[in-house]
Write a protein that holds these residues in place. Structure first.
Motif, PDB file in Angstrom:
ATOM      1  N   GLY A  76       0.824  -1.212   0.000  1.00 38.78           N
ATOM      2  CA  GLY A  76       0.000   0.000   0.000  1.00 38.78           C
ATOM      3  C   GLY A  76       0.858   1.263   0.000  1.00 38.78           C
ATOM      4  N   ARG A 123       0.497   3.903  -4.019  1.00 35.55           N
ATOM      5  CA  ARG A 123      -0.403   4.765  -3.265  1.00 35.55           C
ATOM      6  C   ARG A 123      -1.830   4.769  -3.806  1.00 35.55           C
ATOM      7  N   ALA A 172      -3.744   2.124  -2.260  1.00 35.45           N
ATOM      8  CA  ALA A 172      -3.639   2.058  -0.793  1.00 35.45           C
ATOM      9  C   ALA A 172      -4.995   1.846  -0.102  1.00 35.45           C
TER      10      ALA A 172
END
Ligand code: SF4
Length: 497
Positions: free
Chosen positions: A387, A391, A394
């Motif tokens: 994650g 991003r 995430a």
């Protein structure tokens, strides 16, 4: 015992360090080296990793001259070093020195503006007290051999470094100045060298086994010194806490039949009693409570990851970060439903295995239900790192982590305990105890370490047949990890009706 032997008081740096850990180990090393344990593949991998880091760190001071171990006697290495120093060479790798009956090789010897510097390279990510002894004896020998040192310190791996493209050696390593500490230890080093040399002129020292057999390093004579310890013994008790097993050992209480149950913790007592009675215990209420937390669809997830290498293998990763290259996923969508299987394994030429793995996994996982792992801390950490790296994904990754359930809990809490688990709640211990017909025996790859080294091998071999064989062995191994969880969950359900 009287031993006929040729006197051998030779000390190298590694022998000196061995002697500090245990004088008996040094004595055995010099007079009975044939009693050493065989070096395992994983120890070999650790040694190799240390060598690789040492070679890479040379780039901190590029352009130096190496004094090789191979092909040169110690006398020749000493002469070569002296010759290079006399010729004005200012950077040497593995320079050899001898003084006071001790021979050392210096990872990096560099002449900076203020004078000579000694740098010891370690693959760890920080300082350990044992390194001070290591560097202090080098300082003693190098200065004693006539090279004044203005600096002595440690070069270790910087765990904040993130690889981007090629390895940036200046960023990968951190230097720590230990000159003052090392100089302060010089009297102590002289005394210790004398004591060890003196010890080597005598009979084998009487040292009994103790925590020093593991600390700071695993002793190479463990097999020899521990041969008298029966199996199982007090040393096989898990989570023993206090008093420690050596307290019992020193009192002559070693076998399970000799151990006073009232001095054991409840887990230890359960382990001993279950073993002596060859019994199994199931706390139905606790197991039932655990099973009640599981919601369908059930997903059973397992990752295989790379070794923890000091040099990051892939872009965007840090030293010692484990990168997942494979997952296995079993899914049961409803109670009594079929068991589906999904798997993903990075191809041998995959540049960034984590990206492909995460995309595949998020597509394969059901959107709801429990995601069952064994020791979920590991899967959660790997997912958390994914994650952090990717991003955009995430939030999805965070939702997956929220749904993780740890199937190890009933075993770690000892709600279920079988004497054949030998105190361990690992999948490799629980599976053969509960479901002996489902076994890792006979698999070419039967543990995570072998899986990691096999995958790296798959990436480097030019032999397509070998690559294909490793590929299918990896798939078979990881598949068994999640199938084992499916079967163990079924076993739990049967036990509580
Ligand atoms: S196994 Fe323990 S007692 Fe034996 S030589 Fe090694 S450290 Fe010493």
């Amino acid at each position: 015992m009287t031993t006929t032997r040729t006197m051998n008081t030779f000390l190298s740096k590694s022998r000196y360090m061995l002697g500090l850990q245990c004088p008996k180990a040094l004595w055995l090393n010099n007079y009975r080296p044939e009693l050493k344990d065989e070096v395992s593949d994983s120890q070999e991998a650790v040694f190799q990793s240390g060598t690789d880091v040492g070679v890479l760190a040379r780039e901190i001071f590029p352009g130096g001259v190496e004094i090789p171990y191979d092909g040169l006697t110690t006398t020749e290495q000493l002469a070569r070093t002296r010759q290079l120093l006399d010729n004005g060479v200012t950077t040497l790798y593995e320079a050899a020195f001898s003084h006071d009956g001790v021979f050392v090789k210096v990872d990096l010897l560099h002449k900076g503006r203020g004078g000579w510097e000694l740098h010891e390279v370690k693959g760890s990510t920080g300082m350990k007290s044992v390194y001070l002894d290591d560097i202090a004896v080098q300082y003693h020998v190098v200065t004693g051999a006539g090279v004044p040192l203005r600096y002595a310190g440690l070069v270790h791996v910087n765990n904040q470094y993130v690889r981007q493209g090629g390895v940036d050696v200046q960023q990968l390593f951190t230097r720590q100045d230990l000159t003052e500490n090392v100089v302060d230890r010089q009297d102590e080093v002289r005394d210790r060298v004398a004591q060890l040399q003196d010890m080597l002129t005598d009979e084998i020292p009487n040292v009994v086994i103790g925590p020093h057999c593991y600390n700071p390093y695993g002793c190479p004579f463990h097999g020899h010194c521990w041969a008298h310890v029966p199996s199982p013994s007090v040393f096989d008790l898990r989570s023993y806490g206090k008093p420690d097993p050596f307290t019992f050992y020193r009192e002559g209480l070693v076998r399970y039949t000799e151990l006073p149950l009232d001095r054991l913790g409840w887990r230890q007592r359960q382990q001993v009693e279950a073993h002596l009675n060859q019994s199994q215990q199931v706390d139905q209420a606790a197991v039932g409570q655990f099973l009640g937390t599981l919601t369908y669809p059930l997903s059973f997830l397992d990752f295989e990851t790379t070794f923890m290498t000091p040099v990051p293998l892939f872009n965007g990763t840090r030293p010692y970060q484990q990168v997942p290259f494979q997952y296995s996923l079993h899914i049961i969508r409803e109670e009594g439903g079929e068991v589906e299987h999904h798997a993903w394994l990075a191809a041998a030429d995959e540049d960034n295995p984590a990206a492909g793995l995460l995309t595949s996994l998020l597509a394969a996982l059901p959107e709801t239900g429990a995601i069952i792992a064994w020791n979920k801390v590991f899967e959660s950490r790997i997912l958390g790192e994914l994650g952090d790296r990717f991003r955009k994904l995430a939030p999805e990754v965070a939702a997956v982590r929220e749904r993780l359930v740890d199937l190890m809990i009933p075993f770690r809490n000892r709600a279920v305990y079988d004497w054949q688990m030998h105190g361990s709640a690992s999948l490799k211990s629980v599976l053969p105890a509960l479901i002996p017909e489902l076994s890792y025996d006979g698999l070419e790859i039967a543990d995570g370490g072998t899986a990691a080294s096999s995958w790296l091998r798959m990436r480097t071999t030019d032999d397509p047949t070998e690559r294909e064989a490793i590929n299918s062995n990896l798939l078979e191994y990881c598949h068994l990890d999640t199938l084992a969880m499916v079967r163990i969950l079924g076993w739990l359900r049967e036990r509580v009706g």
